[in-house]
Design a protein around this motif. Sequence first.
Motif, PDB file in Angstrom:
ATOM      1  N   ILE A   1       9.578  10.288   2.514  1.00  0.00           N
ATOM      2  CA  ILE A   1       8.643   9.195   2.782  1.00  0.00           C
ATOM      3  C   ILE A   1       9.396   8.035   3.414  1.00  0.00           C
ATOM      4  O   ILE A   1      10.433   7.605   2.901  1.00  0.00           O
ATOM      5  CB  ILE A   1       7.950   8.726   1.488  1.00  0.00           C
ATOM      6  CG1 ILE A   1       7.161   9.872   0.862  1.00  0.00           C
ATOM      7  CG2 ILE A   1       7.034   7.528   1.758  1.00  0.00           C
ATOM      8  CD1 ILE A   1       6.616   9.551  -0.515  1.00  0.00           C
ATOM      9  N   GLY A   2       8.886   7.529   4.530  1.00  0.00           N
ATOM     10  CA  GLY A   2       9.533   6.375   5.142  1.00  0.00           C
ATOM     11  C   GLY A   2       9.069   6.162   6.562  1.00  0.00           C
ATOM     12  O   GLY A   2       8.661   7.097   7.258  1.00  0.00           O
ATOM     13  N   ARG A   3       9.130   4.907   6.990  1.00  0.00           N
ATOM     14  CA  ARG A   3       8.731   4.584   8.351  1.00  0.00           C
ATOM     15  C   ARG A   3       9.756   5.176   9.327  1.00  0.00           C
ATOM     16  O   ARG A   3      10.947   4.908   9.245  1.00  0.00           O
ATOM     17  CB  ARG A   3       8.646   3.063   8.533  1.00  0.00           C
ATOM     18  CG  ARG A   3       8.297   2.625   9.937  1.00  0.00           C
ATOM     19  CD  ARG A   3       6.933   3.161  10.408  1.00  0.00           C
ATOM     20  NE  ARG A   3       5.810   2.380   9.955  1.00  0.00           N
ATOM     21  CZ  ARG A   3       4.678   2.892   9.498  1.00  0.00           C
ATOM     22  NH1 ARG A   3       4.542   4.218   9.392  1.00  0.00           N
ATOM     23  NH2 ARG A   3       3.686   2.109   9.123  1.00  0.00           N
ATOM     24  N   GLY A   4       9.257   6.009  10.225  1.00  0.00           N
ATOM     25  CA  GLY A   4      10.113   6.694  11.175  1.00  0.00           C
ATOM     26  C   GLY A   4      10.443   8.118  10.784  1.00  0.00           C
ATOM     27  O   GLY A   4      11.092   8.835  11.550  1.00  0.00           O
TER      28      GLY A   4
ATOM     29  N   ALA B   1      13.600   5.610   2.091  1.00  0.00           N
ATOM     30  CA  ALA B   1      13.834   7.015   2.468  1.00  0.00           C
ATOM     31  C   ALA B   1      13.925   7.920   1.245  1.00  0.00           C
ATOM     32  O   ALA B   1      14.821   8.746   1.132  1.00  0.00           O
ATOM     33  CB  ALA B   1      15.094   7.140   3.321  1.00  0.00           C
ATOM     34  N   GLU B   2      12.962   7.775   0.346  1.00  0.00           N
ATOM     35  CA  GLU B   2      12.958   8.608  -0.860  1.00  0.00           C
ATOM     36  C   GLU B   2      12.321   9.963  -0.582  1.00  0.00           C
ATOM     37  O   GLU B   2      11.382  10.081   0.207  1.00  0.00           O
ATOM     38  CB  GLU B   2      12.204   7.892  -1.986  1.00  0.00           C
ATOM     39  CG  GLU B   2      12.894   6.628  -2.480  1.00  0.00           C
ATOM     40  CD  GLU B   2      12.294   6.106  -3.779  1.00  0.00           C
ATOM     41  OE1 GLU B   2      11.931   6.937  -4.634  1.00  0.00           O
ATOM     42  OE2 GLU B   2      12.175   4.880  -3.913  1.00  0.00           O
ATOM     43  N   VAL B   3      12.850  10.986  -1.250  1.00  0.00           N
ATOM     44  CA  VAL B   3      12.289  12.329  -1.178  1.00  0.00           C
ATOM     45  C   VAL B   3      11.540  12.602  -2.472  1.00  0.00           C
ATOM     46  O   VAL B   3      12.116  12.536  -3.563  1.00  0.00           O
ATOM     47  CB  VAL B   3      13.386  13.386  -0.965  1.00  0.00           C
ATOM     48  CG1 VAL B   3      12.780  14.787  -0.971  1.00  0.00           C
ATOM     49  CG2 VAL B   3      14.117  13.132   0.359  1.00  0.00           C
ATOM     50  N   VAL B   4      10.246  12.873  -2.341  1.00  0.00           N
ATOM     51  CA  VAL B   4       9.384  13.125  -3.497  1.00  0.00           C
ATOM     52  C   VAL B   4       8.737  14.493  -3.335  1.00  0.00           C
ATOM     53  O   VAL B   4       7.996  14.725  -2.373  1.00  0.00           O
ATOM     54  CB  VAL B   4       8.303  12.032  -3.643  1.00  0.00           C
ATOM     55  CG1 VAL B   4       7.418  12.309  -4.858  1.00  0.00           C
ATOM     56  CG2 VAL B   4       8.940  10.644  -3.742  1.00  0.00           C
TER      57      VAL B   4
ATOM     58  N   ALA C   1       0.812  -1.215   0.000  1.00  0.00           N
ATOM     59  CA  ALA C   1       0.000   0.000   0.000  1.00  0.00           C
ATOM     60  C   ALA C   1       0.848   1.269   0.000  1.00  0.00           C
ATOM     61  O   ALA C   1       0.335   2.367  -0.224  1.00  0.00           O
ATOM     62  CB  ALA C   1      -0.934  -0.001   1.205  1.00  0.00           C
ATOM     63  N   TRP C   2       2.150   1.121   0.254  1.00  0.00           N
ATOM     64  CA  TRP C   2       3.035   2.279   0.267  1.00  0.00           C
ATOM     65  C   TRP C   2       3.336   2.723  -1.163  1.00  0.00           C
ATOM     66  O   TRP C   2       3.501   1.898  -2.058  1.00  0.00           O
ATOM     67  CB  TRP C   2       4.343   1.949   0.971  1.00  0.00           C
ATOM     68  CG  TRP C   2       4.240   1.846   2.464  1.00  0.00           C
ATOM     69  CD1 TRP C   2       3.591   0.875   3.172  1.00  0.00           C
ATOM     70  CD2 TRP C   2       4.815   2.723   3.431  1.00  0.00           C
ATOM     71  NE1 TRP C   2       3.709   1.095   4.523  1.00  0.00           N
ATOM     72  CE2 TRP C   2       4.468   2.217   4.721  1.00  0.00           C
ATOM     73  CE3 TRP C   2       5.594   3.871   3.344  1.00  0.00           C
ATOM     74  CZ2 TRP C   2       4.879   2.848   5.897  1.00  0.00           C
ATOM     75  CZ3 TRP C   2       6.012   4.493   4.524  1.00  0.00           C
ATOM     76  CH2 TRP C   2       5.651   3.986   5.774  1.00  0.00           C
TER      77      TRP C   2
ATOM     78  N   ASP D   1       2.668   5.296   4.159  1.00  0.00           N
ATOM     79  CA  ASP D   1       3.262   6.515   3.603  1.00  0.00           C
ATOM     80  C   ASP D   1       3.505   7.579   4.668  1.00  0.00           C
ATOM     81  O   ASP D   1       3.254   8.772   4.462  1.00  0.00           O
ATOM     82  CB  ASP D   1       2.410   7.101   2.472  1.00  0.00           C
ATOM     83  CG  ASP D   1       2.730   6.484   1.118  1.00  0.00           C
ATOM     84  OD1 ASP D   1       3.626   5.620   1.048  1.00  0.00           O
ATOM     85  OD2 ASP D   1       2.094   6.859   0.127  1.00  0.00           O
ATOM     86  N   GLU D   2       3.987   7.152   5.830  1.00  0.00           N
ATOM     87  CA  GLU D   2       4.442   8.123   6.826  1.00  0.00           C
ATOM     88  C   GLU D   2       5.423   9.071   6.141  1.00  0.00           C
ATOM     89  O   GLU D   2       6.309   8.634   5.399  1.00  0.00           O
ATOM     90  CB  GLU D   2       5.126   7.395   7.983  1.00  0.00           C
ATOM     91  CG  GLU D   2       5.625   8.313   9.086  1.00  0.00           C
ATOM     92  CD  GLU D   2       6.305   7.541  10.221  1.00  0.00           C
ATOM     93  OE1 GLU D   2       6.976   8.195  11.034  1.00  0.00           O
ATOM     94  OE2 GLU D   2       6.154   6.306  10.280  1.00  0.00           O
ATOM     95  N   ARG D   3       5.285  10.366   6.402  1.00  0.00           N
ATOM     96  CA  ARG D   3       6.084  11.320   5.625  1.00  0.00           C
ATOM     97  C   ARG D   3       6.273  12.626   6.379  1.00  0.00           C
ATOM     98  O   ARG D   3       5.452  13.021   7.198  1.00  0.00           O
ATOM     99  CB  ARG D   3       5.420  11.598   4.272  1.00  0.00           C
ATOM    100  CG  ARG D   3       3.997  12.114   4.385  1.00  0.00           C
ATOM    101  CD  ARG D   3       3.241  11.932   3.067  1.00  0.00           C
ATOM    102  NE  ARG D   3       1.853  12.378   3.180  1.00  0.00           N
ATOM    103  CZ  ARG D   3       0.864  11.607   3.627  1.00  0.00           C
ATOM    104  NH1 ARG D   3       1.115  10.369   4.012  1.00  0.00           N
ATOM    105  NH2 ARG D   3      -0.364  12.078   3.689  1.00  0.00           N
ATOM    106  N   ALA D   4       7.386  13.288   6.052  1.00  0.00           N
ATOM    107  CA  ALA D   4       7.723  14.561   6.674  1.00  0.00           C
ATOM    108  C   ALA D   4       8.289  15.501   5.617  1.00  0.00           C
ATOM    109  O   ALA D   4       9.229  15.132   4.907  1.00  0.00           O
ATOM    110  CB  ALA D   4       8.754  14.363   7.777  1.00  0.00           C
ATOM    111  N   PRO D   5       7.733  16.695   5.480  1.00  0.00           N
ATOM    112  CA  PRO D   5       8.316  17.671   4.554  1.00  0.00           C
ATOM    113  C   PRO D   5       9.750  17.993   4.960  1.00  0.00           C
ATOM    114  O   PRO D   5      10.044  18.223   6.147  1.00  0.00           O
ATOM    115  CB  PRO D   5       7.408  18.895   4.702  1.00  0.00           C
ATOM    116  CG  PRO D   5       6.107  18.346   5.212  1.00  0.00           C
ATOM    117  CD  PRO D   5       6.501  17.196   6.112  1.00  0.00           C
ATOM    118  N   VAL D   6      10.636  17.999   3.980  1.00  0.00           N
ATOM    119  CA  VAL D   6      12.044  18.294   4.243  1.00  0.00           C
ATOM    120  C   VAL D   6      12.192  19.654   4.926  1.00  0.00           C
ATOM    121  O   VAL D   6      12.996  19.827   5.854  1.00  0.00           O
ATOM    122  CB  VAL D   6      12.834  18.251   2.916  1.00  0.00           C
ATOM    123  CG1 VAL D   6      14.207  18.879   3.083  1.00  0.00           C
ATOM    124  CG2 VAL D   6      12.951  16.808   2.427  1.00  0.00           C
ATOM    125  N   ASP D   7      11.397  20.619   4.487  1.00  0.00           N
ATOM    126  CA  ASP D   7      11.481  21.952   5.075  1.00  0.00           C
ATOM    127  C   ASP D   7      11.155  21.935   6.563  1.00  0.00           C
ATOM    128  O   ASP D   7      11.767  22.668   7.353  1.00  0.00           O
ATOM    129  CB  ASP D   7      10.523  22.904   4.350  1.00  0.00           C
ATOM    130  CG  ASP D   7      10.466  24.283   5.002  1.00  0.00           C
ATOM    131  OD1 ASP D   7      11.484  24.988   4.977  1.00  0.00           O
ATOM    132  OD2 ASP D   7       9.401  24.643   5.554  1.00  0.00           O
TER     133      ASP D   7
END
Length: 386
Positions: free
Chosen positions: A100-103, A92-95, A84-85, A360-366
């Motif tokens: 995007i990544g667990r943790g 640890a890809e940046v889109v 489902a991801w 799809d746990e995710r965090a904006p780089v900014d």
Amino acid sequence: MPVRTLAALDAVELTRDLIRRPSVTPADAGAMDVVQETLTALGFACRRMKFGEIENLYARYGTASPNLCFAGHTDVVPVGDAGAWSKDAFAAEVVDGVLIGRGSVDMKSAIAAFAAATAEAIAARKVPGSISFLITGDEEGVATDGTTKVVDALRAEGEVIDHCVVGEPTSAETFGDMVKVGRRGSINAEIVVEGIQGHVAYPHRAANPAAPLIRMLTALQTRVLDEGYPEFQPSNLEVTMIEMPNAATNVIPGMARARLNIRFNPNHTGQQLADWFDLEAWRASVDFGGKITVRSSISGEAFLTERGAFTDLVAAAVADVTGQPPELATSGGTSDARFIRALCPVIEVGLVGKTMHQVDERAPVDEIRRLQAVYGRIIARYFDAT
């Protein structure tokens, strides 16, 4: 892993390194090595503290006081449905500017952000006291061989930590809108009612476990625990499971079970609530021909870091970056802050937590970089105040 210099420590790249270690509790998968190698390169004295199969780390830069500690965890929850991801959960890809990544949210980014902020402070020679890291691999699990045992060991050794920042994802809707100055306590209970199995047409020869279980659950749910507490929402009891295994329609079963959880504010202690469960079990068992057993487990007590110089300092540091002071809250679940508060005042500051534990746990780089900036301001203000 390449050795990082002070100038080359990048919070986003360190977060990606950590995510690529699939450290699902209790596995470490090399995540603690990444943290240790990073901090060693910054001049920290690092101690691995392994309890059971759990890797823990306590690292300290400097020997003078005060000692400002950062606490966090490298372990993560399982991926769930990997299909489902949108991207591999550990790639640890940046889109489009989003990692995007667990943790990524909970909470490897916070460890990386504080390490990067610390590197900047060390390079600028602005750490007149000490900075320490207390990192565990057992926060998402049962939490028996992690922070609680490290805290016990440090207390026994006389290690002094003056204040602590925990990197849990505390922001609610937008970055920096909330920090946590306390947490409700948590108690779980399993209720087992042992009756006597029999034929439904001959109830006098049986002891149906349903009736006392229903009486007990009704009594527990009917009581209003409280109306809240300063800084806290009202305590709440939730029944999480009811079971009475029975494959037949003409048989009174011999056993019934239920589970419940209470999240409670400082109006209560875990032991007081456990005693209440036992009392209601006794009341429900009157005139019942069977047995009621309650097994209670206290996950943590409610606590509050009172408003004062430390909470003001952290709120001001957040406002330095966001332009708005954060809400000081006590909502949400439990965290390892419940153990650390035995050592010192503790406050939690982190990213927006909406996607933690999700696909799809995710965090904006900014936002990771802004978190680094917040931590940098906390460090600067903390040592300026001393």
